[in-house]
Design an enzyme around this catalytic site. Structure first.
Site, mmCIF file in Angstrom:
data_model
loop_
_atom_site.group_PDB
_atom_site.id
_atom_site.type_symbol
_atom_site.label_atom_id
_atom_site.label_comp_id
_atom_site.label_asym_id
_atom_site.label_seq_id
_atom_site.Cartn_x
_atom_site.Cartn_y
_atom_site.Cartn_z
ATOM 1 N N HIS A 71 0.820 -1.206 0.000
ATOM 2 C CA HIS A 71 0.000 0.000 0.000
ATOM 3 C C HIS A 71 0.862 1.268 0.000
ATOM 4 C CE1 HIS A 71 0.877 -0.816 4.229
ATOM 5 N NE2 HIS A 71 0.742 0.479 4.450
ATOM 6 N N ASN A 72 0.391 2.250 -0.746
ATOM 7 C CA ASN A 72 0.989 3.599 -0.825
ATOM 8 C C ASN A 72 2.322 3.638 -1.568
ATOM 9 O OD1 ASN A 72 -1.160 4.355 0.823
ATOM 10 N ND2 ASN A 72 0.074 4.348 2.688
#
Length: 366
Positions: A262-263
């Site tokens: 994620h991210n």
């Protein structure tokens, strides 16, 4: 597809030698190629002398510049100024692609609000959610699923069994190999009090006390954004972002079994080889190559044009243009010196033992 040697040479922007009218029916390794007959023949990939030595007289082949086709008794040849680039064009010309029939299969489940552009092909048991938009000429293989609100550009090729979650945005000419998952939730959890992980990060390993801890999920509200001309390998996974989107830049190629957390932000024209793992919120620059089993710790910045050798483990920032290797990652030349020094350790140990014996004897005599 059947091309003549002349047509193929023009398509590859390469030079043809010999009979340009011979039909090319496919490509194979030199040892498997028979002499070309009236119906044509397979094209041998013989772009180095060690491969060309296996050619049969009367066959057709791709050769490197400077090689002599007459010396191998060939009927025709194509010269490759950059052999692997020519091979890319050749394989593209003969690749039939997956067996996805035109039109929409009657077993597909497509939400009425989804928009499929002209020329889309949807295979059996595909599921397409609400407000999905699929571009011109997309092909979606059997048992694939695409979540609500996802946008996929023109010319996409989604192989069977792919899972694309909700809120994913992808550019043109996306290729996703079987079993890949794009847009799953990020692996984000928190404890009510400072967790053991946070404690050892702060103290670098010291634990004050060990107590029960329970994890609470941090939900993933961000999506995944993918640029044009991206390819994603079989069983690769790209998690959605927590608040902002996880991003993959245009032209990046992702191998099988790669994990992007994620991210993460991955730049343009990167090459991520099999079993690469990039932990949350790390930023990878443009044209970065991460060889097989490279691991990138969370919140790390890897500069553009970095090349990391196989099994490298990256725990800290890497400046642009650096070539790195090892665990922990260091400059490749430094790692090679480390490896040489490690190989010398047994000899050093023997020399040290002999030196200790000599000192002991001298002390005993003294």
């Amino acid at each position: 597809m059947v091309l003549t040697m002349g047509e193929l040479a023009r398509a590859l922007d390469a030079q043809c030698w010999g009979d340009a009218t011979i039909r090319v029916t496919g490509a194979a390794e030199p040892s498997a190629v028979e002499p070309a007959g009236p119906q044509g023949g397979q094209l041998a990939m013989a772009m180095a002398p060690k491969y060309a030595d296996q050619l049969r007289p009367g066959s057709i082949a791709i050769l490197a510049q400077g090689m002599d086709p007459a010396a191998y008794g060939l009927k025709a040849a194509i010269f490759a100024p950059r052999p692997r680039l020519v091979m890319a064009g050749l394989t593209r010309a003969f690749d039939p692609g997956p067996d996805i029939a035109p039109g929409i299969h009657p077993t597909a489940v497509i939400d009425p609000t989804a928009q499929l552009a002209e020329g889309a092909a949807v295979g059996p048991f595909v599921v397409i959610g609400a407000d999905v938009a699929i571009g011109l000429g997309a092909r979606i293989g059997a048992h694939a699923s695409i979540g609500r609100g996802t946008r996929i550009g023109q010319g996409a090729l989604i192989h069977p069994g792919v899972r694309i979650g909700h809120g994913v945005t992808a550019g043109d000419r996306l290729i996703v190999q079987p079993g890949a998952v794009i847009g799953g939730d990020g692996f984000s959890f928190v404890t009510p009090e400072e967790s053991g992980i946070e404690e050892i990060r702060r103290t670098l390993g010291t634990r004050a006390d060990i107590r029960q801890q329970h994890w609470t999920r941090i939900h993933s509200l961000g999506g995944v954004e993918i640029g044009d001309d991206v390819e994603i390998g079989a069983n690769a996974t790209i998690d959605r972002g927590t608040i902002r989107a996880t991003r993959v830049g245009r032209g990046t190629k992702i191998d099988n079994l790669v994990m992007i957390a994620h991210n993460v932000v991955v730049g343009s024209d990167c090459l991520l080889c099999s079993q690469v793992g990039i932990a949350g919120s790390s930023v990878i620059g443009d044209r970065v190559v991460l060889a097989g089993q490279v691991g990138v710790s969370d919140n790390i910045q890897v500069g553009s044009d970095v090349i990391a050798g196989g099994a490298t483990k990256i725990y800290s920032r890497v400046p642009a243009g650096r070539v790195i290797l090892g665990n922990p990652a260091v400059k490749m030349e430094t790692q090679m010196e480390i490896q040489k020094a490690m190989r010398r350790l047994p000899r050093f140990a023997q020399q040290l033992s002999k030196l200790q014996e000599s000192v002991t004897r001298l002390l005993e005599k003294g």
